[in-house]
Design an enzyme around this catalytic site. Structure first.
Site, short mmCIF file in Angstrom:
data_model
loop_
_atom_site.label_atom_id
_atom_site.label_comp_id
_atom_site.label_asym_id
_atom_site.label_seq_id
_atom_site.Cartn_x
_atom_site.Cartn_y
_atom_site.Cartn_z
N GLY A 48 -1.95 -7.81 38.78
CA GLY A 48 -2.00 -6.43 38.33
C GLY A 48 -3.42 -6.07 38.00
O GLY A 48 -4.13 -5.46 38.80
N GLU A 85 -1.81 2.04 36.08
CA GLU A 85 -3.25 1.98 35.80
C GLU A 85 -3.54 1.16 34.54
O GLU A 85 -4.29 1.57 33.66
CB GLU A 85 -3.85 3.39 35.70
N GLU A 144 0.12 -2.55 27.42
CA GLU A 144 -0.36 -3.82 26.83
C GLU A 144 -1.83 -4.05 27.19
O GLU A 144 -2.61 -4.54 26.38
CB GLU A 144 0.50 -5.00 27.34
#
Lengths: 374, 262
Positions: free
Chosen positions: A130, A358, A362
């Protein structure tokens, strides 16, 4: 401090609203159901000249600022967050080129992006990564006259639209950013993901199979791609927050309309303190989000402060605040808020993206806390 | 083709509320807009410019904030904007306003068409266009819903209550247009930015307009507003008619006849 819009900004809001109400609203349900932007609407959007608002006029831009861009996305998203999302992702790609491109790259890509002839997109995420640049598996091999790109990007919104992609791949010196035209030889896309919300813009996986990139496709310096990613999505987070704000405002408007119309025991439910509490809660969250977004955007427009941090704080707050705000607005509708006949149902689905895109919330917390603790 | 459009900034009457106690209009917080049919006039001028080339000049007489209306017209595509403003114009009725606009238009030079909206939504007089035509000595076509121009000849459809008539004349001409004429374009965002940052609104005072002082402002006005009052709707008694459709219809017709409504 100045909390007033300029006359120019007021007129932009008014015109985009007029456009959204007359041209987008009749198509909004269809955009959600079919998960694409009708080509006739795209032609109308080009006439509205909204694809290059903050960029220099010499590249075909409007010479405006991020603020006018954010206002435009907020207004469109009140009617269709799917369309707002389409525009936001376009700007994600275009802004990376505007900020980090050479003069030649800007001249090559921005005029087509600013006219809407080319739609921008941005691919960083991969199946197993990610926000971690070290886990990037796409690679760009240096050859005599450029690079050979191989690999796969996940969740690339607008990847199926003709235009320009900004993407990231491993090179000898680290992760590098590249900008190039989509659909050249070796470029292909998956079928669109079936998303919960923001269903106007198609989100696909993108496959690179020996895509030949000329050396002027490299954006910024080789190995310095992560900095481009961070700054690009810092501006992108403002647009995502603008989508959220538009959704919060529109859902509250729906709740107020419903509360005035819905009669229970002979009175509109707007007269009940319980309904009023829900509306007040939503309103407070919308207003706090509005000023947080406008402040961060004004700072970004003027080049003030640390925009990476400001946009992280802004998105972290607004994504949750507006999710709660829409929840209150849905609650005003009772069970009617849960069915597709009422607009708030779509908005509830649309907003959920904002806590995971985006950089999930967290990740935003890590950025915010790191800044506080440094 | 050089066309001049006369516009007026008006309060958006869709947003105007009445004070329940006094019956007066509450104007505070009411947004100002370009008078809707004036926007149709701008659109028609721009459409003709798209077809034949040339320029579009917008002109308004009003307070400094009327500049916003001119900026919007510039963003729609007008080439030039003139704001006629001066304390000397205060209190002008439609006659003095038409005279002032006429003086300004004469100063602007050659033109082919003067376009106005049929009427403003705040005054509803529909007088300025026709008076301006008289002052300029132009043929005029009012209530225009369609325009076709071939060479120096204009053919226009005039909207009537129960149809339309086709009128033809030579240019130059003055037109007043109705809302059915077209759908005004939405100003593009990039063009709004350009209209505010790069285009000029020319400001003309009474001196610049250079008219007869006795014909401008309150002094030049032949009419005076002596009193303005809100008309309170009178509520009559409600009567529910019962019975068969035939009986109810007969009673209703009789009641209408009694009140001379038929």
């Amino acid at each position: 401090m100045n909390f007033e819009f300029t006359k120019e900004q007021l007129l932009i809001k008014k015109m985009v609203k007029a456009f959204a109400d007359s041209k987008v609203a009749p198509l909004a349900d269809g955009i959600d159901e079919q998960c694409n932007i009708p080509r006739e609407l795209l032609a109308e959007l080009k006439k509205l000249k909204i694809f290059g608002i903050p960029y220099d006029k010499k590249y075909g831009g409007a010479g405006g600022s991020y603020f006018e861009m954010v206002l435009m996305i907020e207004e469109l998203s009140k009617v269709s967050a799917g369309l707002g999302f389409f525009m936001a992702v376009h700007y994600l790609g275009a802004t990376a080129i505007n900020l980090f491109g050479t003069e030649e790259q800007k001249k090559k890509f921005l005029p087509r992006l600013c006219s809407g002839e080319a739609i921008g997109s941005f691919g960083f995420t991969e199946a197993d990564t990610g926000s971690d640049p070290k886990a990037v598996t796409c690679n760009a091999k240096l050859v005599d006259d450029g690079y050979i790109l191989n690999g796969q990007k996940r969740f690339t919104t607008n990847g199926s639209e003709p235009g320009v992609l900004v993407t990231f791949a491993k090179t000898e010196t680290g992760v590098s950013a590249f900008a190039f035209d989509k659909f050249q030889e070796g470029y292909s896309v998956s079928k669109p993901w079936e998303k919960m919300g923001n269903r106007g813009a198609e989100t696909v996986d993108v496959y690179f199979n020996d895509v030949k990139l000329p050396s002027d496709s490299l954006l910024g310096q080789e190995g310095k791609g992560f900095g481009i990613l961070l700054r690009g999505i810092a501006i992108g987070k403002l647009n995502m927050s603008a989508i959220s704000l538009g959704l919060g405002e529109a859902s509250l408007e729906e709740a107020i309309k419903y509360a005035k119309q819905r009669i229970v025991r002979g009175k509109p439910i707007a007269t009940l303190p319980t309904t009023q509490a829900l509306i007040a809660n939503a309103l407070v969250l919308n207003e706090s989000s509005r000023w947080m977004l406008y402040r961060a955007t004004e700072m970004a427009s003027k080049g003030l402060g640390d925009i990476d941090y400001e946009s992280a704080v802004t998105k972290l707050y607004i994504a949750k605040a507006i999710k709660d705000s829409i929840d209150y607005s849905l609650q005003v509708h009772g069970c009617y808020g849960y069915v597709r006949d009422f607009k708030v149902e779509r908005m509830y689905r649309d907003i959920r993206l904002m806590e995971v895109i985006e950089g999930a919330s967290e990740v935003q917390r890590v950025i915010v806390a790191s800044n506080a603790l440094k | 083709m050089h066309n001049i459009v006369c516009i007026k900034q008006v309060p958006d009457t869709r947003e105007v509320r009445l004070d329940p106690k006094t019956g007066n209009l509450i104007r505070e917080g009411v947004p100002s807009i370009i008078n809707p049919e004036d926007k149709n006039a701008i659109e028609e001028a721009l459409r003709l410019k798209d077809e034949f080339g040339g320029t579009v000049t917008v002109i308004t007489m009003g307070p400094p904030q009327a500049e916003e209306a001119l900026r919007e017209a510039l963003a729609m595509g007008a080439d030039k904007a003139v704001l006629i403003g001066d304390r000397a114009f205060a209190g002008a009725d439609t006659g003095a306003t038409s005279y002032t606009l006429g003086c300004a238009i004469n100063k602007l030079g050659k033109y082919d068409l003067i376009l106005c909206g049929r009427e403003a939504i705040d005054g509803n007089t529909a007088q300025v266009g026709p008076q301006l035509g008289e002052i300029l000595g132009l043929p005029q076509i009012t209530y225009v819903r369609k325009v076709v121009i071939r060479k120096n000849i204009i053919e226009a459809e005039r909207a009537l209550e129960d149809g339309y008539e086709v009128v033809s004349t030579q240019l130059p001409v003055l037109l007043t247009v109705v809302k059915e004429c077209n759908e005004p374009r939405i100003a593009a965002v990039a063009d709004i930015i350009e209209a505010y940052r790069e285009k000029e609104v020319i400001a003309w005072s009474a001196k610049d307009v250079d008219g007869d002082k006795a014909r401008i402002g309150l002094n030049g006005s032949w009419t005076r507003i002596r009193k303005a009052a809100a008309v309170k709707p009178q509520k009559g008694k409600v009567q529910i008619l019962e019975g068969s459709v035939g009986d109810v219809t007969k009673t209703l017709v009789a009641e209408f006849n009694k009140r001379n409504l038929l």
